[in-house]
Scaffold this motif. Sequence first.
Motif, PDB file in Angstrom:
ATOM      1  N   THR A 222       0.838  -1.200   0.000  1.00 30.79           N
ATOM      2  CA  THR A 222       0.000   0.000   0.000  1.00 30.79           C
ATOM      3  C   THR A 222       0.877   1.255   0.000  1.00 30.79           C
ATOM      4  O   THR A 222       0.644   2.193  -0.765  1.00 30.79           O
ATOM      5  N   SER A 223       1.919   1.232   0.830  1.00 30.14           N
ATOM      6  CA  SER A 223       2.848   2.359   0.889  1.00 30.14           C
ATOM      7  C   SER A 223       3.577   2.549  -0.442  1.00 30.14           C
ATOM      8  O   SER A 223       3.743   3.669  -0.923  1.00 30.14           O
ATOM      9  N   ILE A 224       3.998   1.440  -1.043  1.00 24.94           N
ATOM     10  CA  ILE A 224       4.696   1.489  -2.334  1.00 24.94           C
ATOM     11  C   ILE A 224       3.789   2.075  -3.407  1.00 24.94           C
ATOM     12  O   ILE A 224       4.200   2.934  -4.203  1.00 24.94           O
TER      13      ILE A 224
ATOM     14  N   ASN B  50      10.997   7.034  -4.575  1.00 24.05           N
ATOM     15  CA  ASN B  50      11.501   7.380  -3.242  1.00 24.05           C
ATOM     16  C   ASN B  50      11.148   6.313  -2.199  1.00 24.05           C
ATOM     17  O   ASN B  50      10.682   6.632  -1.100  1.00 24.05           O
ATOM     18  N   LEU B  51      11.382   5.076  -2.552  1.00 23.43           N
ATOM     19  CA  LEU B  51      11.074   3.972  -1.629  1.00 23.43           C
ATOM     20  C   LEU B  51      12.157   3.855  -0.567  1.00 23.43           C
ATOM     21  O   LEU B  51      13.337   4.100  -0.829  1.00 23.43           O
TER      22      LEU B  51
ATOM     23  N   GLU C  68      14.268   1.519   2.362  1.00 24.27           N
ATOM     24  CA  GLU C  68      15.000   0.251   2.248  1.00 24.27           C
ATOM     25  C   GLU C  68      14.073  -0.973   2.351  1.00 24.27           C
ATOM     26  O   GLU C  68      14.203  -1.925   1.579  1.00 24.27           O
ATOM     27  N   ILE C  69      13.128  -0.926   3.274  1.00 30.65           N
ATOM     28  CA  ILE C  69      12.197  -2.045   3.462  1.00 30.65           C
ATOM     29  C   ILE C  69      11.316  -2.215   2.226  1.00 30.65           C
ATOM     30  O   ILE C  69      11.080  -3.333   1.761  1.00 30.65           O
ATOM     31  N   GLU C  70      10.834  -1.132   1.670  1.00 30.53           N
ATOM     32  CA  GLU C  70       9.971  -1.204   0.494  1.00 30.53           C
ATOM     33  C   GLU C  70      10.729  -1.767  -0.716  1.00 30.53           C
ATOM     34  O   GLU C  70      10.193  -2.586  -1.468  1.00 30.53           O
ATOM     35  N   GLU C  71      11.975  -1.337  -0.894  1.00 33.56           N
ATOM     36  CA  GLU C  71      12.784  -1.861  -1.996  1.00 33.56           C
ATOM     37  C   GLU C  71      13.067  -3.357  -1.808  1.00 33.56           C
ATOM     38  O   GLU C  71      12.989  -4.135  -2.753  1.00 33.56           O
ATOM     39  N   LEU C  72      13.389  -3.732  -0.573  1.00 27.35           N
ATOM     40  CA  LEU C  72      13.627  -5.144  -0.266  1.00 27.35           C
ATOM     41  C   LEU C  72      12.369  -5.972  -0.520  1.00 27.35           C
ATOM     42  O   LEU C  72      12.433  -7.058  -1.086  1.00 27.35           O
ATOM     43  N   TYR C  73      11.229  -5.427  -0.138  1.00 29.56           N
ATOM     44  CA  TYR C  73       9.955  -6.116  -0.336  1.00 29.56           C
ATOM     45  C   TYR C  73       9.700  -6.377  -1.821  1.00 29.56           C
ATOM     46  O   TYR C  73       9.355  -7.494  -2.210  1.00 29.56           O
ATOM     47  N   LEU C  74       9.874  -5.371  -2.651  1.00 32.98           N
ATOM     48  CA  LEU C  74       9.662  -5.542  -4.093  1.00 32.98           C
ATOM     49  C   LEU C  74      10.605  -6.589  -4.676  1.00 32.98           C
ATOM     50  O   LEU C  74      10.193  -7.443  -5.469  1.00 32.98           O
TER      51      LEU C  74
END
Length: 177
Positions: free
Chosen positions: A51-53, A60-61, A63-69
């Motif tokens: 949802t945040s992504i 502008n993601l 670290e957690i969002e990039e790792l998640y993707l």
Amino acid sequence: MRLLTFKIFAFIFITSAFISCNKTKKSEPLTLFTFDKVEHYSTGIKDSIITSINKKKFHNLNEIEELYLKFIHENIPTNIKDTSFVSTIEKLKFKKKIVPNSEIQILKEIFSEAFCNEMAESACIPMYRDIYVFKKNNQITGIAKVCFECKIIYFISDDYSWQRFGECENLEKLQKI
């Protein structure tokens, strides 16, 4: 008398040779990866990270969002001995459920060498939201990352190369567990 003895001996020899040639040894089946425990990690379609992504429109993601993707789109881990894999799952807040022992046999049937005439194909990009970690004596023996929407699985194990998945209703059986 010698001729009769020779004929009997020749008959026995030829018969035993013929019988032994016709007896084909049953080849041992390929050793499948073994497991006595399965952990199922999952994240819903409306999980907070995605949802945040989406709100950030993939810009502008953190670290957690990039790792998640990376984690839900790529075929990782590539090595079953990668011990950071499970901690990454937990860090990304996947929900953990221990598969009941009563369902282990069903998983063994799903992840078997059973032949199926059906071919499964997909044309979508997988989002691996379901992850099955197979263990034997608390050691990871296999990992299956599943995208039920695309009907695609990424599977790794040291002992077994399993590639036939989602065929003959196995995907539906797995989704029910």
